[in-house]
Design a protein around this motif. Sequence first.
Motif, PDB file in Angstrom:
ATOM      1  N   VAL A  92      48.894 -23.500  58.661  1.00  0.00           N
ATOM      2  CA  VAL A  92      48.035 -24.577  58.168  1.00  0.00           C
ATOM      3  C   VAL A  92      48.751 -25.348  57.059  1.00  0.00           C
ATOM      4  CG1 VAL A  92      45.913 -25.055  56.857  1.00  0.00           C
ATOM      5  CG2 VAL A  92      45.843 -23.553  58.865  1.00  0.00           C
ATOM      6  N   PHE A 163      41.955 -23.252  67.560  1.00  0.00           N
ATOM      7  CA  PHE A 163      42.564 -23.333  66.235  1.00  0.00           C
ATOM      8  C   PHE A 163      43.400 -24.608  66.107  1.00  0.00           C
ATOM      9  CE2 PHE A 163      45.537 -22.047  62.842  1.00  0.00           C
ATOM     10  CZ  PHE A 163      44.614 -21.661  61.880  1.00  0.00           C
ATOM     11  N   ILE A 167      42.873 -27.797  63.528  1.00  0.00           N
ATOM     12  CA  ILE A 167      43.915 -28.262  62.607  1.00  0.00           C
ATOM     13  C   ILE A 167      44.145 -29.762  62.759  1.00  0.00           C
ATOM     14  CG2 ILE A 167      46.420 -28.207  62.212  1.00  0.00           C
ATOM     15  CD1 ILE A 167      46.313 -25.215  62.653  1.00  0.00           C
ATOM     16  N   LEU A 188      39.859 -25.123  57.066  1.00  0.00           N
ATOM     17  CA  LEU A 188      40.617 -24.258  57.962  1.00  0.00           C
ATOM     18  C   LEU A 188      40.629 -22.808  57.492  1.00  0.00           C
ATOM     19  CD1 LEU A 188      43.301 -26.871  58.792  1.00  0.00           C
ATOM     20  CD2 LEU A 188      41.566 -25.985  60.333  1.00  0.00           C
TER      21      LEU A 188
END
Length: 197
Positions: A92, A163, A167, A188
């Motif tokens: 991230v 995921f 993002i 996140l």
Amino acid sequence: MEDVSDTDRTSTATRILDTAQALVQRRGYNAVSYGDLAAELDLTTAAIHYHFPSKADLGQAVVARYRRANAGERAAIRARTDAVRERLTQYVDLYAGVLKDGGLCLCGVLAADNATLPAEVRREVQGFFDDQTDWLTSILAEGADVTARLEGCESPRQAAQLFLAAIEGAMLTHRTPRNQLRTYRATLRGLIDTIAP
């Protein structure tokens, strides 16, 4: 005619790639022209065409280089830690770094222009997303019961796709200057808490 060294050619090509990437990340593919690049770099458009005969050539080269850099960053994350949570957090942070610099993920921006991209650029962009999904799938597959924690995800690959979508999507929704990085990471982090508490 004066000889131009290979180093000078490489340096100019690198400058063109750097500038093209920065402009595309802020404006989008279709809003960047060779004229824009020439003005930014104090070059002629002919000089840019010498290195990249067409915009498709330039776009493909920019994305291919972005993919290579990202692959190196992901390999470094894998080498630094075995913990799924820490790997996801560092992943991230790669995207947060782009946001901090005022841009968006290059391939996220290009995906928005997908219908108008040249085929070779579109293939590179899809390759980038395939790279991310494959890497995240492998990371999540190492975590115990990851898919059990994400309702509706029956495999590590489905969790990886979710995921990655979070993002990329959060980059768009948290782009406003006020607290953008803090809220991006917090959003996140909530997903990471669910995946790898």
